[in-house]
Design an enzyme around this catalytic site. Structure first.
Site, PDB file in Angstrom:
ATOM      1  N   LYS A  76       0.918  -1.289   0.049  1.00  0.00           N
ATOM      2  CA  LYS A  76       0.072  -0.055   0.007  1.00  0.00           C
ATOM      3  C   LYS A  76       0.936   1.241  -0.128  1.00  0.00           C
ATOM      4  O   LYS A  76       2.022   1.379   0.769  1.00  0.00           O
ATOM      5  CB  LYS A  76      -0.896   0.076   1.400  1.00  0.00           C
ATOM      6  CG  LYS A  76      -1.809   1.163   1.083  1.00  0.00           C
ATOM      7  CD  LYS A  76      -3.040   1.028   2.364  1.00  0.00           C
ATOM      8  CE  LYS A  76      -3.882   2.093   2.492  1.00  0.00           C
ATOM      9  NZ  LYS A  76      -4.822   2.102   3.584  1.00  0.00           N
ATOM     10  N   SER A 151      -9.850   2.314   2.826  1.00  0.00           N
ATOM     11  CA  SER A 151      -8.959   2.994   1.858  1.00  0.00           C
ATOM     12  C   SER A 151      -7.710   2.221   0.907  1.00  0.00           C
ATOM     13  O   SER A 151      -7.258   2.401   0.372  1.00  0.00           O
ATOM     14  CB  SER A 151      -8.256   4.029   2.516  1.00  0.00           C
ATOM     15  OG  SER A 151      -7.396   3.369   3.583  1.00  0.00           O
ATOM     16  N   SER A 175     -10.091  -0.157   6.769  1.00  0.00           N
ATOM     17  CA  SER A 175      -9.864   0.128   5.565  1.00  0.00           C
ATOM     18  C   SER A 175      -9.162  -0.951   4.948  1.00  0.00           C
ATOM     19  O   SER A 175      -8.685  -1.198   3.828  1.00  0.00           O
ATOM     20  CB  SER A 175      -8.865   1.251   5.412  1.00  0.00           C
ATOM     21  OG  SER A 175      -9.344   2.247   5.099  1.00  0.00           O
TER      22      SER A 175
HETATM   23  N1  GLN Z   1     -13.277   5.028   5.959  1.00  0.00           N
HETATM   24  C1  GLN Z   1     -12.875   5.154   7.178  1.00  0.00           C
HETATM   25  C2  GLN Z   1     -12.392   6.677   6.878  1.00  0.00           C
HETATM   26  O1  GLN Z   1     -12.695   7.173   6.019  1.00  0.00           O
HETATM   27  C3  GLN Z   1     -11.682   4.251   7.565  1.00  0.00           C
HETATM   28  C4  GLN Z   1     -10.403   4.546   6.751  1.00  0.00           C
HETATM   29  C5  GLN Z   1      -9.172   3.866   7.009  1.00  0.00           C
HETATM   30  O2  GLN Z   1      -9.409   2.832   7.906  1.00  0.00           O
HETATM   31  N2  GLN Z   1      -8.159   3.943   6.918  1.00  0.00           N
HETATM   32  O3  GLN Z   1     -11.701   7.109   7.803  1.00  0.00           O
END
Ligand code: GLN
Length: 489
Positions: A76, A151, A175
């Site tokens: 990532k 994400s 995410s």
């Molecule tokens: N979707 C959540 C956010 O927008 C979690 C994102 C994540 O776990 N990095 O913050």
């Protein structure tokens, strides 16, 4: 080759049936052909990957190979990797070449795995659809007009589309698990503190945790074996003995107590997800598990609590991007303050700015007690709910995401709808617990669109990853959802 498990790839490499260079080329060619459509990778660097593959081949020839030596893994783009462009999905870091390796990257380098490239992600890991990436949205390999989740959507897409053998992700509020669910792969967020955050670009430090994304629980275990380990450069890294996460995969599940939180099966859960999850629970009963109904009464507050705490931490973490030391600097400005303002205004996207403003607001004098402190107190209650629940059960199960993959653009204008994508995952981060998602079926097909993957979430008690992987693996021995693949593009 593309459908082989990590164990099979490792054996083929050690038996010299294929070389790491050949395997790496196979994936690089596939990425060259399919990435223009899927946009799963932000950066590849064939020269760097092949150099690592050659080193791995030498190690394989010398007979000093580890389980993942020579295996191409996607990283990532939140992990700093020396000599690699590391963008975190942002214009702010679009030209940033990291001078050092994150702990996670070092761990993979130490075992001789090949860095295949840096995967696309929501900007600074803020999002549930990958649409906030400065480098454009990622497509779901099962349907190109649907999101891959976020994400870690680039990693999920790359694993599902066989553009890597396995990948890394990070999970602050869901995410790893949510994109794993939406792309039909397996993903695990470990107990907070298990994987070092050193060199992992910070979003909300008290929640951020890295973990593996792969096609099966068995693969996740091998990845986790590499990723974990104490690191003194992260003050929240836990000093624990190294474990073999694959050690109990074969254990039968007789006597396993599965807790089903009633709050996870209530209003807001789509029918097709409920059906697939219920079918998975029925399969677990056949495997010898018993079901306990539990309650997580404060979990309904997890989304609002998260959207106070995560932006608060983000507003502080992202203050380092000021146009001075690294990252984007506005080309024109009048004085220092103007340079800060213009660099940040031009370098950050809309969602990141929204979070910085919310975070600054909830931390400001006069609102701190009302929002930030309250949220911290409720966070404690949410964690307590899980402690109570784990007195009655060994693992908790439920859906990972309330729906299957939604359409690109569908939730773009409605941040609250987008935030609700993580309604079942966020409480796990707030409590610091380990959670995973494994494929458990497909939703309904409609209007000529294929049925999209459904994820089953498995939540464990602190440091219970070995058991969670056992629970997931036994299901994967009895079913074949995890070995389904999207149609070739
Ligand atoms: N979707 C959540 C956010 O927008 C979690 C994102 C994540 O776990 N990095 O913050």
């Amino acid at each position: 080759m593309l459908n082989s498990s990590l164990q099979q790839l490792g054996s083929a490499l050690r038996a010299r049936k294929i070389s790491s260079v050949e395997l790496t080329r196979l994936y690089l060619d596939r990425i060259a052909a399919l990435n223009p459509v899927l946009n799963a990778y932000i950066t590849t660097n064939a020269e760097a990957s092949l150099a690592q593959a050659r080193d791995a081949d030498a190690r394989l020839a010398a007979g000093t190979a580890d389980a993942l030596t020579g295996i191409p893994v996607a990283q990532k783009d939140i992990f700093c990797a020396k000599g690699w462009r590391t963008t975190c999905g942002s214009k702010m870091l679009a030209n940033f070449v990291s001078p050092y390796d994150a702990h996670v990257i070092e761990q993979f380098n130490n075992v001789g795995a090949v860095n295949l490239g840096k995967t696309n992600m929501d900007e600074f890991a803020m999002g549930s659809s990958n649409e906030t990436s400065y480098f454009g949205a990622v497509k779901n390999p099962y349907s190109q007009d649907a999101v891959p989740g976020g994400s870690s959507g680039g990693s999920a897409c790359a694993v599902a589309a066989r553009l890597c053998a396995a990948a890394t992700g990070t999970d602050t509020g869901g995410s790893i698990r949510q994109p794993a669910a939406l792309c039909g792969i397996s993903g695990l967020k470990p107990t907070y503190g298990t994987v070092s955050r050193y060199g992992m670009i910070a979003f909300a430090s008290s929640l951020d945790q890295a973990g593996p994304m792969a096609r099966s629980a068995e693969d996740l275990a091998l990845m986790l074996n590499v990723m974990t380990g104490f690191d003194e450069r992260d003050s929240t890294s836990l000093q624990r003995a190294k474990e073999d996460y694959a050690r109990d995969l074969a254990k039968p599940l007789d006597g396993l107590r599965i807790g089903l939180p009633k709050e996870f099966f209530a209003e807001g859960l789509s029918n097709d997800v409920a059906q697939a999850v219920n079918a998975a629970i029925a399969e677990y009963k056949k495997l010898g598990a018993s079901i306990v109904e539990i309650s997580l009464p404060n979990s309904r507050l997890s989304v609002p609590v998260y959207y106070v705490l995560a932006p608060a931490e983000a507003s502080s973490n992202l203050s380092r991007f000021d146009g001075v030391r690294y990252g984007y600097r506005a080309p024109e400005y009048s004085d220092l303050t103007d340079m800060y303002e213009k660099s940040r205004a031009q370098g950050f996207g809309a969602e990141v700015k929204r979070r910085i403003m919310i975070g600054t607001y909830v931390l400001s004098h006069g609102y701190y007690d009302a929002y930030y402190l309250q949220a911290q107190k409720i966070r404690r209650l949410i964690a307590q709910d899980f402690t109570d629940a784990f007195r009655q059960c060994d693992v908790i199960m439920g859906p990972t995401s309330p729906s299957t993959a939604f359409k690109l653009g569908e939730k773009g204008d409605d941040p609250v709808q987008m935030y609700l994508s993580d309604i079942y995952t966020i409480a796990v981060n707030l409590a610091g617990l380990p959670g995973m998602s494994i494929p458990c079926g497909f939703g309904a097909a409609n209007n000529g669109n294929p049925g999209m993957p459904v994820g089953l979430q498995i939540i464990g008690n602190y440091f219970d990853e070995v058991r969670m992987l056992n629970v997931a693996h036994q299901y994967q021995l009895a079913t074949d959802w995890h070995s389904r693949a999207p149609q070739e593009l």
